[in-house]
Design a protein around this motif. Structure first.
Motif, PDB file in Angstrom:
ATOM      1  N   ALA A 255       0.701  -1.214   0.000  1.00  0.00           N
ATOM      2  CA  ALA A 255       0.043   0.122   0.118  1.00  0.00           C
ATOM      3  C   ALA A 255       0.752   1.223  -0.088  1.00  0.00           C
ATOM      4  O   ALA A 255       0.525   2.146  -0.737  1.00  0.00           O
ATOM      5  N   LEU A 256       1.869   1.344   0.920  1.00  0.00           N
ATOM      6  CA  LEU A 256       2.690   2.485   0.872  1.00  0.00           C
ATOM      7  C   LEU A 256       3.579   2.702  -0.316  1.00  0.00           C
ATOM      8  O   LEU A 256       3.755   3.727  -0.999  1.00  0.00           O
ATOM      9  N   ALA A 257       3.935   1.574  -1.018  1.00  0.00           N
ATOM     10  CA  ALA A 257       4.734   1.706  -2.352  1.00  0.00           C
ATOM     11  C   ALA A 257       3.755   2.284  -3.404  1.00  0.00           C
ATOM     12  O   ALA A 257       3.922   2.952  -4.278  1.00  0.00           O
ATOM     13  N   ALA A 258       2.533   1.586  -3.439  1.00  0.00           N
ATOM     14  CA  ALA A 258       1.479   2.056  -4.356  1.00  0.00           C
ATOM     15  C   ALA A 258       1.083   3.524  -4.150  1.00  0.00           C
ATOM     16  O   ALA A 258       0.988   4.136  -5.200  1.00  0.00           O
TER      17      ALA A 258
ATOM     18  N   LEU B 278      -0.957   3.573 -14.180  1.00  0.00           N
ATOM     19  CA  LEU B 278      -0.771   2.618 -13.006  1.00  0.00           C
ATOM     20  C   LEU B 278       0.784   2.370 -12.942  1.00  0.00           C
ATOM     21  O   LEU B 278       1.767   2.281 -13.800  1.00  0.00           O
ATOM     22  N   HIS B 279       1.166   1.906 -11.450  1.00  0.00           N
ATOM     23  CA  HIS B 279       2.466   1.381 -11.208  1.00  0.00           C
ATOM     24  C   HIS B 279       2.207   0.123 -10.419  1.00  0.00           C
ATOM     25  O   HIS B 279       1.386   0.162  -9.460  1.00  0.00           O
ATOM     26  N   GLY B 280       3.100  -0.634 -11.021  1.00  0.00           N
ATOM     27  CA  GLY B 280       3.037  -2.062 -10.457  1.00  0.00           C
ATOM     28  C   GLY B 280       3.955  -1.937  -9.090  1.00  0.00           C
ATOM     29  O   GLY B 280       4.572  -1.035  -8.685  1.00  0.00           O
TER      30      GLY B 280
ATOM     31  N   GLY C  10      -0.288   0.791 -19.105  1.00  0.00           N
ATOM     32  CA  GLY C  10      -0.882   1.156 -17.686  1.00  0.00           C
ATOM     33  C   GLY C  10      -1.584   2.354 -17.697  1.00  0.00           C
ATOM     34  O   GLY C  10      -1.424   2.817 -16.872  1.00  0.00           O
ATOM     35  N   LEU C  11      -1.955   2.627 -18.985  1.00  0.00           N
ATOM     36  CA  LEU C  11      -2.944   3.692 -19.164  1.00  0.00           C
ATOM     37  C   LEU C  11      -4.439   3.400 -19.066  1.00  0.00           C
ATOM     38  O   LEU C  11      -4.942   2.672 -19.953  1.00  0.00           O
ATOM     39  N   ILE C  12      -5.104   3.850 -17.995  1.00  0.00           N
ATOM     40  CA  ILE C  12      -6.558   3.618 -17.877  1.00  0.00           C
ATOM     41  C   ILE C  12      -7.512   4.787 -17.591  1.00  0.00           C
ATOM     42  O   ILE C  12      -6.974   5.856 -17.043  1.00  0.00           O
TER      43      ILE C  12
ATOM     44  N   GLY D  85      -0.444   0.983  -7.699  1.00  0.00           N
ATOM     45  CA  GLY D  85      -0.472   2.680  -7.506  1.00  0.00           C
ATOM     46  C   GLY D  85      -0.840   3.290  -8.770  1.00  0.00           C
ATOM     47  O   GLY D  85      -0.793   2.630  -9.964  1.00  0.00           O
ATOM     48  N   LEU D  86      -1.188   4.354  -8.750  1.00  0.00           N
ATOM     49  CA  LEU D  86      -1.502   5.139  -9.917  1.00  0.00           C
ATOM     50  C   LEU D  86      -1.105   6.612  -9.604  1.00  0.00           C
ATOM     51  O   LEU D  86      -1.082   7.100  -8.486  1.00  0.00           O
TER      52      LEU D  86
END
Length: 611
Positions: free
Chosen positions: A102-105, A276-278, A313-315, A344-345
């Motif tokens: 969660a923190l990384a996202a 989006l970020h994995g 990762g574009l939504i 994350g985004l």
């Protein structure tokens, strides 16, 4: 003040550490203390020597159990840094992994790893496992401290490490627009509704007007009083833990996840485009458009998802309720059913264009391919073609950057126009004008409103701005239309056709001899002057139409006033008719025109006089 989220551990090892640091009890409920497990958000604070500002560090103690991850994210979302706690005797746990995810996202990459209970077991193994796990999530550069709260071992090292951590957090702008995500709302007897939260931007003070953004839309509220860490203050400046007493707002009208905003300063994001970020790899969001929850600030909102370019990762996300988000905001996508953080985004555009045509999503992905998530006035103008300066502010673009851009591009009335859009609009206007004039030579030129619609500009003032820019930058400036008399015309526009001007000349000769004897219908027909021809001559300034059939010279009202001055204080239509050598057909509409222009006044007795 500096605010840290305290996360990672599920039981009292974390709360015990906060208690040892601050001398305060972060667990507010007896059940939490009885069960040895944090259930809701807890708060504590202390001072550390050598820190900038007031040296105060506040802790938001978040629950660690997997059933309370949504609550954990509500506390962690607005915090600028984290103290991540792992117990030496338990090591890296499943809830540790989800907290770290969660923190990384959320992009919360400033943190401190703390290994507790070092009096129970050598911390080396837990420290090594935690370092590896954080590194796999892009958080491997966090410093680490090993402590024992019961014995006090390592606490001084921890205080020093905390001071180093928070001193590196950039100070926010005190004049920034207020955004306070609410994490608690309750009623105080005699005071009314109180909300608390971590103030990440701006300054709040008693008497300040704010907007409450919640499930029911936005409502104007007034701050009655402000407390910072339990003490009344004249103003609280970010970053700070604050409690606000709100005037005239029932407790039932506000809940966790609502947000207090500077009025009219934040966009209403009903849908928004994100990257989006994995977490330790590419993001995996699956194919279902529903079933995910967006965690932004302290809010947890179900969202629908539409891929623009899944590979990149574009939504596009549509939340169940609008959210006040700006370009660059970070948030977390979570699958509550699977109890996992998905990705994350970063918000790229909180006010995107609609996707109505086939292939529009793919085209939109191409437009966003180079977007960085950093507010950029030039990039936003290029992407939108035209934008209001107030909208750029709401999107998060700094004011100096907006003003600098306004000095380099065409614009008007708080609107900016991209140079390429200005040139294309000028070319399209020239083509539309040519078609119009060919189809209707009696009505040359496009009214500004029609010209604006023809090139789809948001304001008619931009029509002239676009033409001026094209004329100043084009090698064929003589071909660029001009704005004259409220119409877009060709630069060589000579007015009505020659045969119409010839008929007007004959009519002028008649009226020069008898200026107040309007030609009758037979005379007008003989000259080939119908309603459309007369309208074209009036637009060209050749004639004045008192009514559609009564025509005089343009200076007839001024000539009439000179005659009326000799008629005494008051006059009737009959006396005017005799003085002008005219007829009632001309005099009545002429007096009405003079009245509308404020030249004459009609008295209570029904007669007229000059003003």
């Amino acid at each position: 003040m500096h605010v840290l989220c305290t996360a990672g551990h599920v039981d009292h090892g974390k709360s015990t550490l906060v208690r040892a640091l601050t001398g305060m009890e972060p667990d507010r409920y007896a059940e939490e203390r009885r069960r040895g497990m944090t259930i809701d958000l807890g708060f504590a604070w202390t001072t550390l020597p050598g820190l900038p500002r007031d040296g105060t560090v506040a802790f938001v103690d978040v629950p660690g159990h997997e059933r309370f991850v949504s609550t954990m994210l509500a506390g962690a979302g607005p915090a600028p840094a984290a103290m991540f706690v792992v117990a030496a005797d338990e090591g890296w746990m499943p809830q540790s992994a989800e907290h770290a995810d969660a923190l990384a996202a959320a992009g919360l990459d400033r943190g401190l790893l703390v290994i507790t209970r070092c009096d129970l077991l050598d911390p080396d193994l837990a420290l090594a496992d935690a370092r590896d796990a954080l590194a796999a999530r892009g958080l491997g550069d966090w410093p680490a401290v090993c402590v024992s709260a019961p014995t006090g071992a390592g606490l001084e090292d921890l205080r020093t490490a905390l001071a180093d951590l928070v001193s590196g957090i950039p100070a926010p702008e005190p004049d920034a627009d207020v955004r306070l995500w609410v994490d608690r709302a309750f009623t105080v007897r005699g005071a009314g509704t109180v909300v608390t939260g971590t103030l990440r931007s701006g300054t709040v003070a008693p008497g300040q007007e704010l907007e409450l953004d919640g499930a029911d839309g936005r409502t104007a509220v007034t701050v009655r009083a402000v407390q910072e860490l339990g003490e009344p203050v004249d103003a609280a400046t970010a970053v700070a833990r604050v409690a606000l007493n709100l005037r005239g707002l029932p407790h039932s009208a506000v809940r966790r996840g609502d947000v207090l905003l500077a009025p009219r300063a934040w966009p209403v994001a009903r849908e928004f485009d994100v990257r989006l970020h994995g977490i330790g790899g590419p993001p995996e969001v699956g194919n279902s458009p529903v079933g995910l929850t967006l965690h932004a600030g302290s809010a947890a909102v179900p969202v629908r998802m539409r891929p623009l370019d899944a590979g990149a990762g574009l939504i596009r996300l549509r939340p169940a309720r609008p959210l006040p988000l700006r370009i660059g905001d970070r948030a977390v996508l979570r699958d509550p059913g699977a109890r996992r953080v998905v990705a994350g985004l970063t918000v790229l555009d909180p006010k995107p264009p609609p996707l109505r045509r086939r292939g529009a999503a793919r085209q939109r992905a191409g437009e966003l391919a180079a977007a960085t998530g950093t507010p950029d006035a030039g990039a936003e103008l290029a992407r939108r073609g035209t934008v209001r300066t107030a909208e750029l502010t709401r999107l998060g673009v700094p004011g100096p950057e907006i003003r600098a851009l306004a000095g380099r591009v065409p614009g008007a009335v708080g609107l900016l126009l991209h140079p390429a859009r200005a040139l294309s609009a000028a070319a399209d206007l020239a083509a539309a004008l040519a078609r119009h004039d060919a189809a209707d030579p009696l009505d040359p030129g496009l009214p500004l409103a029609a010209a604006r619609r023809a090139v789809d500009l948001p304001d008619a003032a931009l029509v002239e701005a676009a033409l001026d820019w094209a004329r100043d930058t084009s090698s064929e400036a003589a071909e660029v239309p001009v704005v004259r008399d409220g119409r877009v015309r060709t630069a060589a526009d000579a007015g009505p056709p020659a045969e119409l001007l010839a008929a007007a000349a004959e009519l002028r000769a008649d009226l020069t001899r008898t200026p107040f004897t309007a030609p009758d219908a037979e005379r007008l027909a003989g000259l080939g002057l119908g309603p459309r021809e007369l309208a074209a001559l009036e637009r060209a300034g050749e004639l004045l139409r008192l009514t559609p059939e009564v025509v005089l010279l343009p200076d007839a009202p001024d000539r009439a006033v000179e005659v009326l001055r000799d008629l005494g204080d008051e006059f009737t239509p009959s006396t005017v008719r005799e003085a002008l050598g005219s007829s009632r057909r001309v005099v009545v509409p002429l007096l009405e025109l003079l009245g509308r222009r404020g030249v004459t006044v009609r008295t209570a007795g029904g007669v007229h006089r000059l003003r």
